[in-house]
Scaffold this active site. Structure first.
Site, PDB file in Angstrom:
ATOM      1  N   LEU A 109       0.854  -1.192   0.000  1.00 10.36           N
ATOM      2  CA  LEU A 109       0.000   0.000   0.000  1.00 10.36           C
ATOM      3  C   LEU A 109       0.884   1.235   0.000  1.00 10.36           C
ATOM      4  O   LEU A 109       1.840   1.308   0.770  1.00 10.36           O
ATOM      5  CB  LEU A 109      -0.891   0.043   1.245  1.00 10.36           C
ATOM      6  CG  LEU A 109      -1.953  -1.035   1.453  1.00 10.36           C
ATOM      7  CD1 LEU A 109      -2.570  -0.889   2.838  1.00 10.36           C
ATOM      8  CD2 LEU A 109      -3.030  -0.945   0.379  1.00 10.36           C
ATOM      9  N   HIS A 110       0.571   2.197  -0.866  1.00 10.29           N
ATOM     10  CA  HIS A 110       1.327   3.448  -0.804  1.00 10.29           C
ATOM     11  C   HIS A 110       0.572   4.651  -1.356  1.00 10.29           C
ATOM     12  O   HIS A 110       0.976   5.782  -1.127  1.00 10.29           O
ATOM     13  CB  HIS A 110       2.645   3.307  -1.569  1.00 10.29           C
ATOM     14  CG  HIS A 110       2.489   3.340  -3.058  1.00 10.29           C
ATOM     15  ND1 HIS A 110       2.080   2.243  -3.785  1.00 10.29           N
ATOM     16  CD2 HIS A 110       2.681   4.336  -3.961  1.00 10.29           C
ATOM     17  CE1 HIS A 110       2.030   2.563  -5.057  1.00 10.29           C
ATOM     18  NE2 HIS A 110       2.393   3.829  -5.195  1.00 10.29           N
ATOM     19  N   ARG A 111      -0.516   4.444  -2.076  1.00  8.72           N
ATOM     20  CA  ARG A 111      -1.191   5.571  -2.722  1.00  8.72           C
ATOM     21  C   ARG A 111      -1.962   6.411  -1.710  1.00  8.72           C
ATOM     22  O   ARG A 111      -2.462   5.895  -0.700  1.00  8.72           O
ATOM     23  CB  ARG A 111      -2.126   5.074  -3.823  1.00  8.72           C
ATOM     24  CG  ARG A 111      -1.376   4.505  -5.016  1.00  8.72           C
ATOM     25  CD  ARG A 111      -2.277   4.281  -6.208  1.00  8.72           C
ATOM     26  NE  ARG A 111      -1.536   3.706  -7.301  1.00  8.72           N
ATOM     27  CZ  ARG A 111      -0.849   4.410  -8.208  1.00  8.72           C
ATOM     28  NH1 ARG A 111      -0.829   5.730  -8.127  1.00  8.72           N
ATOM     29  NH2 ARG A 111      -0.189   3.812  -9.181  1.00  8.72           N
TER      30      ARG A 111
END
Length: 384
Positions: free
Chosen positions: A219-221
């Site tokens: 996850l990074h957005r």
């Protein structure tokens, strides 16, 4: 339009990278250009948009990418500051090298910033991975894609949907070439070099005992991690799902900051989720090869799982890579708990989507790009 050059002069190309996904895409291109050094004079520019010295070194070494000829050292900042700094520092590089072509990949700020500078200086712009659209302008990457494609002189696409998007936006058909996917070139050429998942798990999950079946989580957005309530909801859900299937979670630096700020890091560390530092390309490839599924908001992982035949659940409301859904292994589930649970359980009980590998995702995209560039340059020289 390409600057005038003699017919026997190598095509001078400045290739731009700025972030981790760009490294994966540029590797086969630099290899293709340098294998034909009599026809291409290719230089690599690293803007430093995302810079972690250890991670950069690991990726360049693992993917056999030559050290950058120029490192702009831009670092972080807001979108405006970062884009402006890249433009300011890239212009003197163009003046010094006087390229015939500036080649940009993907959709990060470096992509647009360098395309803008090249376009204004009348240097031809080549965009690799053109035409992808999420149709969500809240995504900074979507703005970068749209504007870069309007500036570009040559647009290389990974799939037919991207071609249709460009034609609908008024891009001349003669500029567009469907060539396949350079990310898959990298995957295919490095698959046999992947670090075995057992080795990586033994290193990052020391003390947990043997791990059999597992999934991979990334996850990074902003849509996933910037809102504390959304992040809290996702962490609670993934902790619960990890009781059914252990999840390996290499944590992006930005995500790590958000988890700490929301007070969620300790909860993750105490759960069945294997929390790890960001991993190198070959470590991630080894994990994906053996994973039951991948849960992600990454565009690149949607493509890589489709190529590997591994089910993918995309934690976003949309995707700019629809072919991974229509032909591949990807299912877009957003952040809806019911949808995530349903698809997660479907993978565990049925094996999930297997799909098929899209046309031209065969490991030869970079070679096609090199051939088309030379043909295009020859036409430009004759027309000059």
């Amino acid at each position: 339009m390409m600057k005038t050059t003699s017919s026997n002069e190598p095509l001078r190309i400045l290739c731009v990278v700025g972030a981790r996904p760009n490294f994966i895409k540029i590797s086969p291109l630099m290899r293709a250009f340098r294998a034909r050094a009599d026809e291409f004079d290719a230089r690599l520019v690293h803007t430093g948009q995302h810079f972690d010295a250890a991670m950069k070194a690991a990726f360049f070494q693992q993917l056999n990418i030559p050290e950058p000829d120029v490192d702009l050292g831009v670092g972080g900042g807001s979108h405006a500051v970062q884009t402006a700094q890249i433009m300011l520092r890239f212009e003197p590089v163009i003046d010094e090298f006087s390229p015939h072509v500036v080649l940009v990949v993907g959709d990060v700020n470096s992509t647009l910033a360098c395309a803008l500078v090249a376009g204004k200086k009348q240097v031809a712009v080549v965009h690799v991975e053109a035409g992808l659209r999420s149709f969500d302008r809240a995504m900074p990457e979507e703005i970068n894609r749209l504007l870069t494609d309007q500036i570009a002189d040559l647009l290389f696409t990974t799939e037919r949907d991207a071609v249709d998007n460009l034609l609908r936006e008024g891009v001349a058909e003669a500029k567009i070439h469907e060539v396949g996917n350079v990310m898959i070139d990298t995957l295919i050429s490095h698959r046999t070099d992947a670090v075995p998942s057992a080795d990586t798990l033994q290193r990052i999950a020391a003390g947990r005992g043997a791990i059999g079946r597992f999934g991979v989580l990334t996850l990074h957005r902003p849509s996933s991690v910037d809102d504390p309530e959304t992040l809290k909801h996702l962490v609670r859900l993934f902790v619960e799902l990890s009781e059914k299937l252990p999840l390996v979670f290499p944590v992006h630096p930005r995500t790590h900051q958000r988890l700490q700020a929301a007070g969620l890091l300790e909860q993750l560390l105490a759960s069945g989720i294997v929390v790890a530092e960001p991993l190198g390309y070959l470590e991630m490839l080894g994990l994906m090869l053996d994973a039951e599924l991948v849960i992600t908001d990454s565009g690149g992982l949607q493509e890589e799982t489709t190529a590997l035949g591994v089910p993918c659940l995309t934690i976003r409301e949309n995707t700019e890579r629809p072919i991974t859904v229509s032909e591949g292994t990807n299912t877009v589930v957003g952040v809806d708990e019911a949808a995530i649970r349903t698809e997660f359980d479907r993978v565990l009980t049925t094996g999930g989507k297997r799909g098929r590998v899209p046309a031209l995702w065969d490991g030869n995209a970079a070679g096609r790009i090199a051939d088309i560039l030379l043909e295009w340059a020859s036409k430009q020289r004759k027309a000059a």
